[in-house]
Design a protein around this motif. Sequence first.
Motif, PDB file in Angstrom:
ATOM      1  N   LEU A 163      44.228  29.977  57.734  1.00  0.00           N
ATOM      2  CA  LEU A 163      44.626  30.751  56.769  1.00  0.00           C
ATOM      3  C   LEU A 163      44.755  32.241  56.799  1.00  0.00           C
ATOM      4  N   GLU A 164      43.865  32.759  57.599  1.00  0.00           N
ATOM      5  CA  GLU A 164      43.834  34.082  57.924  1.00  0.00           C
ATOM      6  C   GLU A 164      45.303  34.584  58.802  1.00  0.00           C
ATOM      7  N   HIS A 165      45.295  33.880  59.624  1.00  0.00           N
ATOM      8  CA  HIS A 165      46.520  33.944  60.442  1.00  0.00           C
ATOM      9  C   HIS A 165      47.855  34.034  59.600  1.00  0.00           C
ATOM     10  N   VAL A 166      47.783  32.769  58.926  1.00  0.00           N
ATOM     11  CA  VAL A 166      49.131  32.729  58.011  1.00  0.00           C
ATOM     12  C   VAL A 166      49.324  33.914  57.038  1.00  0.00           C
ATOM     13  N   THR A 167      48.242  34.187  56.500  1.00  0.00           N
ATOM     14  CA  THR A 167      48.263  35.336  55.646  1.00  0.00           C
ATOM     15  C   THR A 167      48.825  36.590  56.192  1.00  0.00           C
ATOM     16  N   ARG A 168      48.395  36.855  57.371  1.00  0.00           N
ATOM     17  CA  ARG A 168      48.973  38.004  58.315  1.00  0.00           C
ATOM     18  C   ARG A 168      50.486  37.946  58.353  1.00  0.00           C
ATOM     19  N   LEU A 169      50.872  36.663  58.668  1.00  0.00           N
ATOM     20  CA  LEU A 169      52.028  36.484  59.066  1.00  0.00           C
ATOM     21  C   LEU A 169      53.226  36.359  57.965  1.00  0.00           C
ATOM     22  N   LEU A 170      52.764  36.091  56.860  1.00  0.00           N
ATOM     23  CA  LEU A 170      53.427  35.641  55.543  1.00  0.00           C
ATOM     24  C   LEU A 170      54.047  36.995  54.866  1.00  0.00           C
ATOM     25  N   ALA A 171      55.469  37.322  54.798  1.00  0.00           N
ATOM     26  CA  ALA A 171      55.869  38.491  54.105  1.00  0.00           C
ATOM     27  C   ALA A 171      55.520  38.718  52.701  1.00  0.00           C
ATOM     28  N   PRO A 172      55.450  39.742  52.114  1.00  0.00           N
ATOM     29  CA  PRO A 172      54.724  39.798  50.609  1.00  0.00           C
ATOM     30  C   PRO A 172      55.953  39.150  49.808  1.00  0.00           C
ATOM     31  N   GLY A 173      55.517  38.605  48.955  1.00  0.00           N
ATOM     32  CA  GLY A 173      56.484  37.601  48.208  1.00  0.00           C
ATOM     33  C   GLY A 173      56.780  36.353  48.910  1.00  0.00           C
ATOM     34  N   GLY A 174      56.164  36.092  50.000  1.00  0.00           N
ATOM     35  CA  GLY A 174      56.550  34.916  50.654  1.00  0.00           C
ATOM     36  C   GLY A 174      55.778  33.730  50.186  1.00  0.00           C
ATOM     37  N   LEU A 175      56.360  32.459  50.678  1.00  0.00           N
ATOM     38  CA  LEU A 175      55.899  31.325  50.127  1.00  0.00           C
ATOM     39  C   LEU A 175      55.164  30.255  51.214  1.00  0.00           C
ATOM     40  N   LEU A 176      53.698  30.232  50.800  1.00  0.00           N
ATOM     41  CA  LEU A 176      53.133  29.243  51.708  1.00  0.00           C
ATOM     42  C   LEU A 176      53.260  27.914  50.968  1.00  0.00           C
ATOM     43  N   MET A 210      50.564  18.643  47.013  1.00  0.00           N
ATOM     44  CA  MET A 210      51.207  19.909  47.704  1.00  0.00           C
ATOM     45  C   MET A 210      50.845  21.357  47.080  1.00  0.00           C
ATOM     46  N   ALA A 211      50.263  22.121  47.848  1.00  0.00           N
ATOM     47  CA  ALA A 211      49.978  23.598  47.090  1.00  0.00           C
ATOM     48  C   ALA A 211      50.964  24.484  47.429  1.00  0.00           C
ATOM     49  N   LEU A 212      51.487  25.276  46.364  1.00  0.00           N
ATOM     50  CA  LEU A 212      52.466  26.083  46.582  1.00  0.00           C
ATOM     51  C   LEU A 212      51.914  27.599  46.192  1.00  0.00           C
ATOM     52  N   SER A 213      51.948  28.266  47.162  1.00  0.00           N
ATOM     53  CA  SER A 213      51.167  29.894  47.002  1.00  0.00           C
ATOM     54  C   SER A 213      52.055  30.796  47.302  1.00  0.00           C
ATOM     55  N   VAL A 214      52.202  31.676  46.322  1.00  0.00           N
ATOM     56  CA  VAL A 214      53.161  32.946  46.526  1.00  0.00           C
ATOM     57  C   VAL A 214      52.464  34.082  46.997  1.00  0.00           C
ATOM     58  N   LYS A 215      52.568  34.902  47.971  1.00  0.00           N
ATOM     59  CA  LYS A 215      51.654  36.115  48.545  1.00  0.00           C
ATOM     60  C   LYS A 215      52.010  37.380  47.625  1.00  0.00           C
ATOM     61  N   VAL A 216      51.035  37.454  46.644  1.00  0.00           N
ATOM     62  CA  VAL A 216      51.239  38.772  45.677  1.00  0.00           C
ATOM     63  C   VAL A 216      50.585  39.675  46.152  1.00  0.00           C
ATOM     64  N   GLY A 217      49.645  39.729  46.956  1.00  0.00           N
ATOM     65  CA  GLY A 217      48.682  40.881  47.326  1.00  0.00           C
ATOM     66  C   GLY A 217      48.526  41.108  48.776  1.00  0.00           C
ATOM     67  N   GLU A 218      48.111  42.300  49.213  1.00  0.00           N
ATOM     68  CA  GLU A 218      47.959  42.658  50.632  1.00  0.00           C
ATOM     69  C   GLU A 218      46.805  42.641  51.135  1.00  0.00           C
ATOM     70  N   GLU A 219      45.554  42.445  50.464  1.00  0.00           N
ATOM     71  CA  GLU A 219      44.286  42.242  50.937  1.00  0.00           C
ATOM     72  C   GLU A 219      44.177  41.451  52.075  1.00  0.00           C
ATOM     73  N   THR A 220      43.087  41.992  53.156  1.00  0.00           N
ATOM     74  CA  THR A 220      43.029  41.051  54.181  1.00  0.00           C
ATOM     75  C   THR A 220      41.627  40.194  53.840  1.00  0.00           C
ATOM     76  N   ILE A 221      42.052  38.691  54.437  1.00  0.00           N
ATOM     77  CA  ILE A 221      41.138  37.593  54.244  1.00  0.00           C
ATOM     78  C   ILE A 221      40.099  37.952  55.310  1.00  0.00           C
ATOM     79  N   GLU A 222      38.796  37.895  55.018  1.00  0.00           N
ATOM     80  CA  GLU A 222      37.701  38.199  55.966  1.00  0.00           C
ATOM     81  C   GLU A 222      37.390  36.629  56.690  1.00  0.00           C
ATOM     82  N   SER A 223      37.476  36.846  58.071  1.00  0.00           N
ATOM     83  CA  SER A 223      37.188  35.659  58.994  1.00  0.00           C
ATOM     84  C   SER A 223      35.779  35.311  58.904  1.00  0.00           C
TER      85      SER A 223
END
Length: 230
Positions: free
Chosen positions: A151-164, A217-230
């Motif tokens: 998840l940490e890597h995926v969040t970094r790579l997903l564009a704002p408004g992107g779909l996970l 299935m979990a559908l997640s839209v990236k709406v924030g820019e905070e960094t997830i702590e590892s």
Amino acid sequence: MIHMEGERMLSFLASLEKDSSPLLQQIEEDALKNDVPIIRQETGSLLRFLIALHKPARILEVGTATGYSALTMWDAAKARVRIDTIEKYEKRIPIAKANFEEAGCLLDGPMVRRNGIYLYEGDATEILASLEGSYDMIFMDAAKGQYGNFLEHVTRLLAPGGLLVSDNVLQEGDILESRYAVCRRDRTIHSRMREYLYELKHSEIYETTILNIGDGMALSVKVGEETIES
């Protein structure tokens, strides 16, 4: 366990689906014969809808298997997409590449600047850590116990408004059970998946809905820019 009415409903909905391409049909037949896990029909239908709605230009897939889901997304995007996909299992990599080549979309390098599918070979965690840039959509369909680690890597790579899109999150219904009600060998995956779903639902980075489609299935839209702590 799906009740009889549920099975009848799935059969009815399946009867409404358009036929997939001959190549996808062949991959599906081979997967059933060789016990290769691929996405379910209703999962593929939802992926097609999401791609038509979201129109991603770049997609990252974690878990290629023999290429069925990547080619489903490629077909849904009408070949107007770049898909990077990751697979660790050595026996499946040449099969996936052969399928991509037959579809005319296999890319021979990660830096190729055109639409197509490029397959990264190796451990997903290591590859995700090395990737740069951003993706409009990420499809997670790999080792279920590792979703939280990705998840940490995926969040970094997903564009704002992107779909996970995270597949197989309900574990054939076992997710409902107590940790001690599932097989001992599955308890770690059970706990990690519950933690993953909780993190998605309570994150300030994602807005998430969980659907009882396929195996969940979990559908997640990236709406924030905070960094997830590892």
